[in-house]
Motif scaffolding. Structure first.
Motif, mmCIF file in Angstrom:
data_model
loop_
_atom_site.group_PDB
_atom_site.id
_atom_site.type_symbol
_atom_site.label_atom_id
_atom_site.label_comp_id
_atom_site.label_asym_id
_atom_site.label_seq_id
_atom_site.Cartn_x
_atom_site.Cartn_y
_atom_site.Cartn_z
ATOM 1 N N LEU B 328 -7.899 -45.594 3.042
ATOM 2 C CA LEU B 328 -6.893 -46.396 3.087
ATOM 3 C C LEU B 328 -7.312 -48.149 3.453
ATOM 4 O O LEU B 328 -6.921 -48.992 2.547
ATOM 5 N N SER B 329 -8.176 -48.013 4.321
ATOM 6 C CA SER B 329 -8.492 -49.648 4.546
ATOM 7 C C SER B 329 -9.414 -50.097 3.436
ATOM 8 O O SER B 329 -9.022 -51.334 3.169
ATOM 9 N N LEU B 330 -10.189 -49.140 2.699
ATOM 10 C CA LEU B 330 -10.779 -49.847 1.737
ATOM 11 C C LEU B 330 -10.047 -50.171 0.439
ATOM 12 O O LEU B 330 -10.084 -51.005 -0.123
ATOM 13 N N ALA B 331 -9.170 -49.283 0.209
ATOM 14 C CA ALA B 331 -8.001 -49.382 -0.883
ATOM 15 C C ALA B 331 -7.409 -50.745 -0.697
ATOM 16 O O ALA B 331 -7.305 -51.493 -1.618
ATOM 17 N N ARG B 332 -6.931 -50.840 0.578
ATOM 18 C CA ARG B 332 -6.399 -52.198 0.959
ATOM 19 C C ARG B 332 -7.300 -53.560 0.576
ATOM 20 O O ARG B 332 -6.886 -54.575 -0.099
ATOM 21 N N GLU B 333 -8.382 -53.419 1.103
ATOM 22 C CA GLU B 333 -9.457 -54.561 0.774
ATOM 23 C C GLU B 333 -9.858 -54.644 -0.808
ATOM 24 O O GLU B 333 -9.708 -55.538 -1.219
ATOM 25 N N ILE B 334 -9.929 -53.588 -1.682
ATOM 26 C CA ILE B 334 -9.879 -53.625 -3.001
ATOM 27 C C ILE B 334 -8.918 -54.214 -3.693
ATOM 28 O O ILE B 334 -9.085 -55.120 -4.631
ATOM 29 N N VAL B 335 -7.564 -53.919 -3.292
ATOM 30 C CA VAL B 335 -6.362 -54.585 -3.841
ATOM 31 C C VAL B 335 -6.431 -55.897 -3.320
ATOM 32 O O VAL B 335 -6.024 -56.977 -4.495
ATOM 33 N N ARG B 336 -6.790 -56.297 -2.318
ATOM 34 C CA ARG B 336 -6.722 -57.716 -1.945
ATOM 35 C C ARG B 336 -7.647 -58.423 -2.529
ATOM 36 O O ARG B 336 -7.403 -59.844 -3.365
ATOM 37 N N ALA B 337 -9.041 -57.951 -2.993
ATOM 38 C CA ALA B 337 -9.997 -58.534 -3.805
ATOM 39 C C ALA B 337 -9.427 -58.891 -5.109
ATOM 40 O O ALA B 337 -9.805 -59.402 -5.921
ATOM 41 N N HIS B 338 -8.364 -58.141 -5.395
ATOM 42 C CA HIS B 338 -7.752 -58.201 -6.938
ATOM 43 C C HIS B 338 -6.641 -59.201 -6.698
ATOM 44 O O HIS B 338 -5.640 -59.195 -7.718
ATOM 45 N N GLN B 339 -6.549 -59.950 -5.855
ATOM 46 C CA GLN B 339 -5.274 -61.044 -5.485
ATOM 47 C C GLN B 339 -4.143 -60.072 -5.235
ATOM 48 O O GLN B 339 -2.968 -60.620 -5.744
ATOM 49 N N GLY B 340 -4.176 -58.963 -4.872
ATOM 50 C CA GLY B 340 -2.827 -58.135 -4.862
ATOM 51 C C GLY B 340 -2.409 -57.644 -3.345
ATOM 52 O O GLY B 340 -3.071 -58.075 -2.449
ATOM 53 N N LYS B 341 -1.564 -57.065 -3.348
ATOM 54 C CA LYS B 341 -1.036 -56.203 -2.061
ATOM 55 C C LYS B 341 -0.832 -54.726 -2.152
ATOM 56 O O LYS B 341 -0.719 -54.360 -2.806
ATOM 57 N N LEU B 342 -1.171 -54.358 -0.630
ATOM 58 C CA LEU B 342 -0.851 -52.876 -0.654
ATOM 59 C C LEU B 342 -0.238 -52.585 0.690
ATOM 60 O O LEU B 342 -0.874 -53.125 1.929
ATOM 61 N N TRP B 343 1.021 -51.985 0.696
ATOM 62 C CA TRP B 343 1.520 -51.741 2.132
ATOM 63 C C TRP B 343 2.131 -50.362 2.029
ATOM 64 O O TRP B 343 2.455 -49.865 0.993
ATOM 65 N N LEU B 344 2.517 -49.883 3.289
ATOM 66 C CA LEU B 344 3.315 -48.758 3.648
ATOM 67 C C LEU B 344 4.726 -49.054 3.520
ATOM 68 O O LEU B 344 5.256 -49.945 4.335
ATOM 69 N N ALA B 345 5.447 -48.677 2.547
ATOM 70 C CA ALA B 345 6.959 -49.279 2.334
ATOM 71 C C ALA B 345 7.727 -48.286 3.191
ATOM 72 O O ALA B 345 7.326 -47.397 3.475
ATOM 73 N N ASP B 346 9.118 -48.596 3.138
ATOM 74 C CA ASP B 346 10.095 -48.129 3.704
ATOM 75 C C ASP B 346 10.539 -46.760 2.715
ATOM 76 O O ASP B 346 10.776 -47.377 1.355
ATOM 77 N N ALA B 347 10.791 -45.813 3.033
ATOM 78 C CA ALA B 347 10.875 -44.606 2.198
ATOM 79 C C ALA B 347 12.207 -43.866 2.761
ATOM 80 O O ALA B 347 12.286 -43.788 4.051
ATOM 81 N N PRO B 348 12.743 -43.157 2.100
ATOM 82 C CA PRO B 348 13.869 -42.439 2.416
ATOM 83 C C PRO B 348 13.443 -41.054 3.254
ATOM 84 O O PRO B 348 12.303 -40.864 3.267
ATOM 85 N N GLU B 349 14.146 -40.620 4.184
ATOM 86 C CA GLU B 349 13.715 -39.671 5.201
ATOM 87 C C GLU B 349 12.968 -38.361 4.443
ATOM 88 O O GLU B 349 13.381 -37.976 3.425
ATOM 89 N N GLY B 350 11.943 -38.132 5.083
ATOM 90 C CA GLY B 350 11.065 -36.907 4.259
ATOM 91 C C GLY B 350 9.991 -37.355 3.468
ATOM 92 O O GLY B 350 9.546 -36.739 2.793
ATOM 93 N N MET B 353 5.838 -43.554 1.282
ATOM 94 C CA MET B 353 5.512 -44.386 0.104
ATOM 95 C C MET B 353 4.606 -45.705 0.380
ATOM 96 O O MET B 353 4.953 -46.509 1.300
ATOM 97 N N PHE B 354 3.665 -45.679 -0.507
ATOM 98 C CA PHE B 354 2.619 -46.765 -0.747
ATOM 99 C C PHE B 354 3.018 -47.465 -1.988
ATOM 100 O O PHE B 354 3.393 -47.063 -2.674
ATOM 101 N N VAL B 355 3.172 -48.939 -1.818
ATOM 102 C CA VAL B 355 3.320 -49.860 -2.817
ATOM 103 C C VAL B 355 1.954 -50.685 -3.101
ATOM 104 O O VAL B 355 1.561 -51.464 -2.073
ATOM 105 N N MET B 356 1.535 -50.792 -4.298
ATOM 106 C CA MET B 356 0.361 -51.374 -4.610
ATOM 107 C C MET B 356 0.952 -52.501 -5.608
ATOM 108 O O MET B 356 1.723 -52.174 -6.626
ATOM 109 N N GLU B 357 0.836 -54.026 -5.320
ATOM 110 C CA GLU B 357 1.285 -54.868 -6.226
ATOM 111 C C GLU B 357 -0.232 -55.470 -6.791
ATOM 112 O O GLU B 357 -0.891 -56.063 -5.754
#
Lengths: 226, 371
Positions: B328-350, B353-357
């Motif tokens: 996951l930390s690598l995924a985030r760095e890769i997305v950053r290197a693409h000028q993007g963002k990756l985060w753990l989003a709020d999701a419904p109970e149960g 969700m991860f979101v990559m922009e």
């Protein structure tokens, strides 16, 4: 095909030489940057495999000068340090391809075939095993002259295995190469695809094109190859 | 204390002190003037006797007439001077702040320009620059160390892998020896992956992940990944809502790895008979890829940790998953290197969700970059 392999690590040079010789290449070894520079300017090689980190002149500066003098012999760089930087720098300097350590010798053969084909226009784009043929350029697959429809994944899997008939590939090796997985998702992804592929390219169970090597992986049989 | 209020304080103190001095001086001179005027009015003889006084009487009168104007002028000078003083005195601090703000891990070689003064601020700048120097040196050591270590490890790995492979090819088919060699090769593979990821992360820390961008379709890449999920985890139900014709400029191999890591996570931390949902949609100028899976949930205290290196939600699973908890930390760095963002989003109970922009690309035929 005469290839010069410039690599100072003797054990790497040895298995590269052995692997390439098996594939029918004529291999010469060289373990020093300065000597390599002299030799490539002196004698004609069909391709050069060049390590970047060398005693004496480093690979990139050898390549730069070699290209400056107008030589077009294909060069494949071997890199170990910050791979992304060197990949870009290497290709800018005039390398035809690069390979990151650690690599399998079979990858190197595939790259060599590719750059040699590129540079000599030779028709080596047709792979053949048993009654199956694969045209790498048109991406056409034929079995006994009849064309077979494959998905993109199935095609790259078949192409990968058929590049070196007789070679055993482990599942992780296949996963890494065909799927780009850099980890093992611990499943039967490869096996499922191999089964699907077999159904398409050798539906009759006798003389299967793709053999299973129990507990290890798969390979394409060598008989009738080339 | 913020720099602004520091500057205001310098201004206030300076105005107060010099204002008081001005007031005192004005009062004293007014008294003097009063004394002179009454003197000159009463006894011209006396004044006439004093040659100096007589010759300056006009000046004294003018001074008295224009006293208010002169006082106001003095006040303006005091205010202006104080403002100048405050501005000038605090300016080096502003410079220091601007310079310090511009320095990140990626350009530690920057220094604050020394303005030639041997005063306290000059010394502060010297000290600050020295500190940056030491920081740069040790930072470079650290990143170089990772790069060197990776390089040093790669040579023996290349030998190991090459020789094992050769032995495997030569061993009798299906023999215990060959199976053993196969297993050893898998271990070499695991090592390769760890080293590769550590090297990528150390490059990311130095801000030097370089991506060779080419236009590619994100929806197609996801389509392939989803195809794999159906084989990887046939028991999971896959829901997909993918917008089509979604182009991004990306380094395909790297982006694919980032996505595979997310998918792998969504499979491994799913529940029995669970679901995975893939969504790809446009959001402003960007493309968003959301991957959600049913899950027992991530405890609140772990939510902030998921991107931490070597972190694992479930230690018992660790080896089975990807070996090292760098995915996951690598995924985030890769997305950053693409000028993007990756985060753990709020999701419904149960659900988790991860979101990559990622910035949406212009599509095929766009300028190829990177090489």
């Amino acid at each position: 095909m005469k290839i010069l392999v410039v690599e100072d690590e003797k054990q790497i040079a040895d298995f590269v030489k052995k692997g390439l010789t098996e594939q029918g290449f004529l291999v010469e070894l060289c373990d020093h940057g300065d000597e390599a520079m002299e030799r490539i300017l002196d004698q004609p090689y069909d391709a050069i495999v060049l390590d970047i980190m060398l005693p004496g002149r480093d690979g990139l500066s050898i390549l730069k000068q070699f290209r400056k003098k107008g030589h077009t012999t294909p060069v494949i760089l071997l890199t170990a340090r910050s791979e992304l930087d060197e990949r870009i720098e290497g290709l800018n300097t005039g390398a035809d391809d690069y390979l990151t350590k650690p690599f399998y010798v079979e990858e190197l053969t595939a790259r060599l075939h590719a750059v040699l084909r590129r540079s000599s226009d030779e028709q080596m784009s047709l792979l053949q095993a048993g009654d199956v043929s694969v045209n790498v350029l048109t991406r056409e697959v034929k079995r006994r002259g009849e064309s077979v429809r494959l998905t993109a994944r199935e095609f790259s899997l078949l192409e990968y295995l058929m590049r070196s008939p007789g070679r055993v590939y482990t599942r992780t090796q296949i996963l890494e190469h065909v799927w780009g997985y850099d980890f093992d998702p611990n499943t039967n992804l490869v096996d499922v695809h191999i089964q699907r592929l077999r159904k398409k390219v050798s539906p009759d169970k006798e003389n299967p094109v793709i053999e299973t090597i129990r507990g290890v992986g798969y390979r394409v049989c060598k008989d009738g190859a080339e | 204390m913020t720099p602004r209020s520091f500057r205001t304080r310098v201004l206030l103190v300076s105005v107060a002190v010099s204002g008081l001095v001005l007031l005192g001086f004005a009062w004293w001179s007014w008294q003097l003037l009063e004394a002179f005027s009454s003197l000159s009015g009463l006894d011209t003889e006396l004044v006439a006797g004093h040659a100096w006084l007589a010759s300056h009487l006009d000046a004294v009168r003018w001074f008295r007439r224009e006293f208010l104007f002169l006082f106001a002028l003095g006040l303006v000078c005091v205010l202006g001077g104080s403002w100048l003083l405050a501005w000038y005195a605090v300016r080096p601090v502003d410079l220091l702040i601007d310079a310090a703000e511009g320095i990140t891990a990626q350009d530690l070689e920057r220094r604050i320009p020394q303005r030639g003064a041997g005063d306290e601020f000059g010394r502060l700048i010297d000290v600050f620059n020295d500190m940056l120097e030491r920081l740069e040196v040790s930072f470079n050591h650290a990143t170089r160390f990772s790069a060197d270590a990776a390089h040093e490890l790669k040579t023996p790995l290349t030998i190991l892998q090459g020789q094992l492979d050769q032995a495997l090819q030569e061993a009798p088919d299906g023999s215990p020896l060959q199976q053993n060699l196969g297993r050893l090769l898998e271990e070499v593979q695991r090592l390769k992956v760890i080293i590769r990821r550590l090297l990528l992360l150390s490059l990311a820390d130095a801000g030097r992940i370089r991506v060779a961008l080419t236009p590619m379709r994100l929806d197609e890449l996801l389509g392939q990944v989803i195809e794999d999920v159906e084989i990887l985890a046939p028991e999971l139900r896959v829901i997909q809502e993918l917008e089509e014709d979604a182009w991004v400029d990306a380094d395909e191999a790297l982006l694919q790895q980032a996505i595979q890591n997310l998918v792998n996570n969504a499979i491994k931390y799913n529940i029995d008979g669970g679901k995975i949902r893939f969504q790809l949609f446009r959001h402003e100028e960007n493309l968003r890829f959301a991957i959600a899976n049913t899950s027992e949930g991530i405890p609140e205290e772990d939510r902030r940790q998921v991107f931490r290196r070597f972190y694992r939600a479930d230690p018992a699973h660790s080896r089975k998953v990807d070996g090292v908890g760098l995915g996951l930390s690598l995924a985030r760095e890769i997305v950053r290197a693409h000028q993007g963002k990756l985060w753990l989003a709020d999701a419904p109970e149960g659900w988790v969700m991860f979101v990559m922009e990622l910035p949406e690309g212009a599509g095929d035929g766009a300028v190829e970059s990177g090489e």
